[in-house]
Design a protein around this motif. Structure first.
Motif, short mmCIF file in Angstrom:
data_model
loop_
_atom_site.label_atom_id
_atom_site.label_comp_id
_atom_site.label_asym_id
_atom_site.label_seq_id
_atom_site.Cartn_x
_atom_site.Cartn_y
_atom_site.Cartn_z
N ARG A 51 -0.01 11.74 -7.87
CA ARG A 51 -1.45 11.63 -8.18
C ARG A 51 -2.34 12.00 -7.00
O ARG A 51 -3.55 12.16 -7.17
CB ARG A 51 -1.76 10.20 -8.62
N GLY A 52 -1.76 12.03 -5.80
CA GLY A 52 -2.53 12.37 -4.61
C GLY A 52 -3.53 11.30 -4.23
O GLY A 52 -4.63 11.61 -3.79
N LEU A 53 -3.11 10.04 -4.36
CA LEU A 53 -4.00 8.94 -3.99
C LEU A 53 -3.20 7.71 -3.55
O LEU A 53 -2.02 7.60 -3.81
CB LEU A 53 -4.96 8.58 -5.12
N TRP A 54 -3.89 6.82 -2.85
CA TRP A 54 -3.30 5.56 -2.41
C TRP A 54 -3.37 4.53 -3.53
O TRP A 54 -4.36 4.49 -4.28
CB TRP A 54 -4.03 5.01 -1.19
N LEU A 55 -2.35 3.71 -3.63
CA LEU A 55 -2.31 2.62 -4.60
C LEU A 55 -1.97 1.33 -3.87
O LEU A 55 -1.16 1.31 -2.95
CB LEU A 55 -1.24 2.87 -5.67
N LEU A 103 0.88 -1.16 0.00
CA LEU A 103 0.00 0.00 0.00
C LEU A 103 0.91 1.22 0.00
O LEU A 103 1.73 1.40 0.91
CB LEU A 103 -0.89 0.00 1.24
N ARG A 104 0.83 2.04 -1.04
CA ARG A 104 1.72 3.19 -1.20
C ARG A 104 0.93 4.44 -1.54
O ARG A 104 -0.01 4.40 -2.32
CB ARG A 104 2.73 2.95 -2.33
N TRP A 105 1.37 5.56 -0.94
CA TRP A 105 0.81 6.87 -1.28
C TRP A 105 1.53 7.37 -2.52
O TRP A 105 2.76 7.44 -2.55
CB TRP A 105 1.00 7.84 -0.12
N ASP A 106 0.77 7.70 -3.56
CA ASP A 106 1.34 8.26 -4.79
C ASP A 106 1.21 9.77 -4.69
O ASP A 106 0.12 10.33 -4.91
CB ASP A 106 0.60 7.70 -6.01
N PRO A 162 -7.50 1.72 -4.22
CA PRO A 162 -8.50 1.42 -3.19
C PRO A 162 -9.27 2.67 -2.78
O PRO A 162 -8.74 3.79 -2.83
CB PRO A 162 -7.64 0.90 -2.02
N ASP A 163 -10.53 2.47 -2.37
CA ASP A 163 -11.31 3.60 -1.88
C ASP A 163 -10.90 3.93 -0.45
O ASP A 163 -10.08 3.23 0.16
CB ASP A 163 -12.81 3.35 -2.02
N LEU A 213 -6.96 -1.26 5.67
CA LEU A 213 -5.60 -1.78 5.48
C LEU A 213 -4.61 -1.14 6.44
O LEU A 213 -3.68 -1.80 6.93
CB LEU A 213 -5.14 -1.58 4.04
N GLN A 214 -4.79 0.13 6.74
CA GLN A 214 -3.89 0.81 7.66
C GLN A 214 -4.01 0.28 9.09
O GLN A 214 -3.10 0.47 9.90
CB GLN A 214 -4.12 2.31 7.62
N GLU A 215 -5.11 -0.37 9.40
CA GLU A 215 -5.30 -0.92 10.75
C GLU A 215 -4.80 -2.36 10.89
O GLU A 215 -4.71 -2.86 12.00
CB GLU A 215 -6.78 -0.85 11.15
N LEU A 216 -4.49 -3.02 9.79
CA LEU A 216 -3.99 -4.39 9.88
C LEU A 216 -2.61 -4.37 10.51
O LEU A 216 -1.71 -3.68 10.03
CB LEU A 216 -3.92 -5.05 8.51
N ASP A 217 -2.44 -5.10 11.60
CA ASP A 217 -1.16 -5.09 12.31
C ASP A 217 -0.61 -6.50 12.53
O ASP A 217 0.33 -6.69 13.29
CB ASP A 217 -1.30 -4.36 13.64
N GLY A 218 -1.19 -7.49 11.86
CA GLY A 218 -0.74 -8.87 12.03
C GLY A 218 -1.44 -9.58 13.17
O GLY A 218 -1.31 -10.79 13.32
N GLY A 219 -2.17 -8.83 13.99
CA GLY A 219 -2.94 -9.42 15.07
C GLY A 219 -4.33 -9.81 14.59
O GLY A 219 -4.66 -9.61 13.41
N PRO A 220 -5.15 -10.35 15.48
CA PRO A 220 -6.51 -10.72 15.08
C PRO A 220 -7.27 -9.52 14.49
O PRO A 220 -7.12 -8.39 14.96
CB PRO A 220 -7.16 -11.19 16.38
N LEU A 221 -8.05 -9.78 13.49
CA LEU A 221 -8.83 -8.76 12.81
C LEU A 221 -9.75 -8.02 13.78
O LEU A 221 -10.05 -6.84 13.58
CB LEU A 221 -9.62 -9.40 11.67
#
Length: 101
Positions: free
Chosen positions: A27-31, A21-24, A41-42, A49-57
């Motif tokens: 273009r001013g948007l996430w890719l 997940l990368r900030w472009d 992604p919207d 995705l930014q909240e995924l930390d490898g722990g339980p969802l």
């Protein structure tokens, strides 16, 4: 990439090792970048995705419900829907399914 995952709250999840997940800035948007694929992604998907930390969802769901002051069951439904779509496309892995080494 691994077989189909069925997303559940107790699953520890992360992006597939070949996905970023990368900030472009230009273009001013996430890719979401994968080999030979680019997904735009919207805002909901990026927040999840930014909240995924490898722990339980469930932890990510709790944080998002608190951050957006929304009912947890509504957030859980949205999160699972977003992540199931990404899992179906091969963008996600469950930490439980990753072999050691």
């Amino acid at each position: 990439m691994q077989g189909r995952l069925t997303i559940a709250e107790d699953m520890p999840l992360r992006l597939h090792r070949q996905v970023r997940l990368r900030w472009d800035k230009a273009r001013g948007l996430w890719l979401l970048l994968a080999p030979e694929k680019i997904l735009v992604p919207d805002e909901t998907c990026v927040a999840v995705l930014q909240e995924l930390d490898g722990g339980p969802l469930s932890g990510a769901i709790d944080r998002l419900a608190e951050k957006y002051a929304a009912p947890r069951d509504v957030i859980a439904g949205d999160v699972i829907e977003v992540l199931q779509d990404l899992a179906n496309r091969g963008y996600l892995l469950s930490e439980e399914a990753i072999p050691n080494g």
